[in-house]
Design a protein around this motif. Sequence first.
Motif, mmCIF file in Angstrom:
data_model
loop_
_atom_site.group_PDB
_atom_site.id
_atom_site.type_symbol
_atom_site.label_atom_id
_atom_site.label_comp_id
_atom_site.label_asym_id
_atom_site.label_seq_id
_atom_site.Cartn_x
_atom_site.Cartn_y
_atom_site.Cartn_z
ATOM 1 N N ALA A 43 0.814 -1.221 0.000
ATOM 2 C CA ALA A 43 0.000 0.000 0.000
ATOM 3 C C ALA A 43 0.845 1.268 0.000
ATOM 4 C CB ALA A 43 -0.944 -0.002 1.207
ATOM 5 N N VAL A 44 2.169 1.116 -0.056
ATOM 6 C CA VAL A 44 3.067 2.272 -0.002
ATOM 7 C C VAL A 44 3.838 2.371 -1.318
ATOM 8 C CG1 VAL A 44 5.042 3.328 1.183
ATOM 9 C CG2 VAL A 44 3.299 2.119 2.506
ATOM 10 N N ASP A 45 3.668 3.484 -1.996
ATOM 11 C CA ASP A 45 4.422 3.747 -3.228
ATOM 12 C C ASP A 45 5.666 4.553 -2.883
ATOM 13 O OD1 ASP A 45 2.577 2.488 -4.874
ATOM 14 O OD2 ASP A 45 1.373 4.309 -5.093
ATOM 15 N N LEU A 46 6.822 4.036 -3.273
ATOM 16 C CA LEU A 46 8.097 4.704 -3.024
ATOM 17 C C LEU A 46 8.429 5.633 -4.191
ATOM 18 C CD1 LEU A 46 10.163 1.677 -1.709
ATOM 19 C CD2 LEU A 46 8.875 3.359 -0.389
ATOM 20 N N PRO A 47 9.303 6.607 -3.944
ATOM 21 C CA PRO A 47 9.695 7.485 -5.044
ATOM 22 C C PRO A 47 10.430 6.721 -6.130
ATOM 23 C CG PRO A 47 10.880 8.058 -3.010
ATOM 24 C CD PRO A 47 9.937 6.963 -2.680
ATOM 25 N N ARG A 48 10.171 7.103 -7.362
ATOM 26 C CA ARG A 48 10.866 6.489 -8.502
ATOM 27 C C ARG A 48 12.126 7.276 -8.812
ATOM 28 N NH1 ARG A 48 5.461 6.011 -9.406
ATOM 29 N NH2 ARG A 48 4.714 3.933 -9.904
ATOM 30 N N VAL A 49 13.129 6.566 -9.305
ATOM 31 C CA VAL A 49 14.396 7.210 -9.657
ATOM 32 C C VAL A 49 14.553 7.164 -11.171
ATOM 33 C CG1 VAL A 49 16.890 7.124 -9.410
ATOM 34 C CG2 VAL A 49 15.438 6.543 -7.475
ATOM 35 N N CYS A 50 14.704 8.322 -11.762
ATOM 36 C CA CYS A 50 14.962 8.417 -13.207
ATOM 37 C C CYS A 50 16.357 9.006 -13.373
ATOM 38 C CB CYS A 50 13.933 9.315 -13.884
ATOM 39 S SG CYS A 50 12.232 8.816 -13.579
ATOM 40 N N GLY A 52 19.262 7.336 -12.187
ATOM 41 C CA GLY A 52 20.225 6.760 -11.244
ATOM 42 C C GLY A 52 20.242 7.465 -9.904
ATOM 43 N N ASP A 53 20.632 6.719 -8.876
ATOM 44 C CA ASP A 53 20.636 7.244 -7.511
ATOM 45 C C ASP A 53 21.497 8.490 -7.365
ATOM 46 O OD1 ASP A 53 18.928 5.284 -6.678
ATOM 47 O OD2 ASP A 53 20.474 4.013 -5.806
ATOM 48 N N LEU A 54 22.591 8.583 -8.113
ATOM 49 C CA LEU A 54 23.504 9.706 -7.930
ATOM 50 C C LEU A 54 22.956 11.010 -8.492
ATOM 51 C CD1 LEU A 54 26.961 8.051 -8.612
ATOM 52 C CD2 LEU A 54 25.917 8.634 -6.417
ATOM 53 N N SER A 55 21.859 10.927 -9.246
ATOM 54 C CA SER A 55 21.275 12.155 -9.787
ATOM 55 C C SER A 55 20.361 12.833 -8.763
ATOM 56 C CB SER A 55 20.498 11.862 -11.073
ATOM 57 O OG SER A 55 19.360 11.063 -10.790
ATOM 58 N N HIS A 56 20.148 12.204 -7.604
ATOM 59 C CA HIS A 56 19.247 12.736 -6.590
ATOM 60 C C HIS A 56 19.995 13.032 -5.300
ATOM 61 C CE1 HIS A 56 15.576 11.770 -8.846
ATOM 62 N NE2 HIS A 56 16.293 10.768 -9.296
ATOM 63 N N VAL A 57 19.651 14.142 -4.657
ATOM 64 C CA VAL A 57 20.229 14.490 -3.354
ATOM 65 C C VAL A 57 19.322 13.998 -2.235
ATOM 66 C CG1 VAL A 57 21.000 16.413 -1.904
ATOM 67 C CG2 VAL A 57 21.413 16.471 -4.345
ATOM 68 N N TRP A 58 18.056 13.676 -2.569
ATOM 69 C CA TRP A 58 17.111 13.168 -1.588
ATOM 70 C C TRP A 58 16.897 14.131 -0.430
ATOM 71 C CZ3 TRP A 58 14.148 9.514 -3.380
ATOM 72 C CH2 TRP A 58 14.637 8.651 -4.352
ATOM 73 N N HIS A 59 16.643 15.384 -0.772
ATOM 74 C CA HIS A 59 16.248 16.366 0.237
ATOM 75 C C HIS A 59 14.967 15.899 0.915
ATOM 76 C CE1 HIS A 59 15.257 20.156 2.095
ATOM 77 N NE2 HIS A 59 14.158 20.253 1.368
ATOM 78 N N LEU A 60 14.091 15.282 0.160
ATOM 79 C CA LEU A 60 12.851 14.709 0.674
ATOM 80 C C LEU A 60 12.761 13.256 0.223
ATOM 81 C CD1 LEU A 60 10.379 17.544 -0.401
ATOM 82 C CD2 LEU A 60 11.402 17.226 1.852
ATOM 83 N N PHE A 61 12.120 12.434 1.034
ATOM 84 C CA PHE A 61 11.797 11.069 0.632
ATOM 85 C C PHE A 61 10.288 10.947 0.754
ATOM 86 C CE2 PHE A 61 11.347 6.500 0.875
ATOM 87 C CZ PHE A 61 12.298 6.046 -0.029
#
Length: 124
Positions: A43-50, A52-61
């Motif tokens: 029931a929980v949708d996680l954020p998708r990565v477009c 690669g992981d290194l393109s995101h700083v993940w200020h928010l999850f």
Amino acid sequence: GPNSRLDEIQAAFLRAKLPVLDADNRRRREIAARYREGIRHPAVDLPRVCGGDLSHVWHLFVVRTSQRDSLQAHLAARGIGTQIHYPVPPHHQTAYRSLFEGLSPVMADAEIEAVIAAVSDWPG
């Protein structure tokens, strides 16, 4: 002139801050990766990565669920704070502003595991 002195001060500040910022961003990526690997709730949708992981700083999850209030109460009962990102949509706000720091790089590994466990045992 006075502006060049200010530029020197700003440059010195940035030289001191950048290594810390790099470390914080690395830690946020580690936390996000662990959440994305560990949280497996239908029931929980996680954020998708477009890109690669290194393109995101993940200020928010940001996770999504059709039962937001239930999940939020479940996590709160375990001492895990959450916030609704944009409880008022940006286009309805009088001024845009950042609401919260969503993925703290100072989270301990045990805290990350507690979040994963709490989401996993949510009855949904």
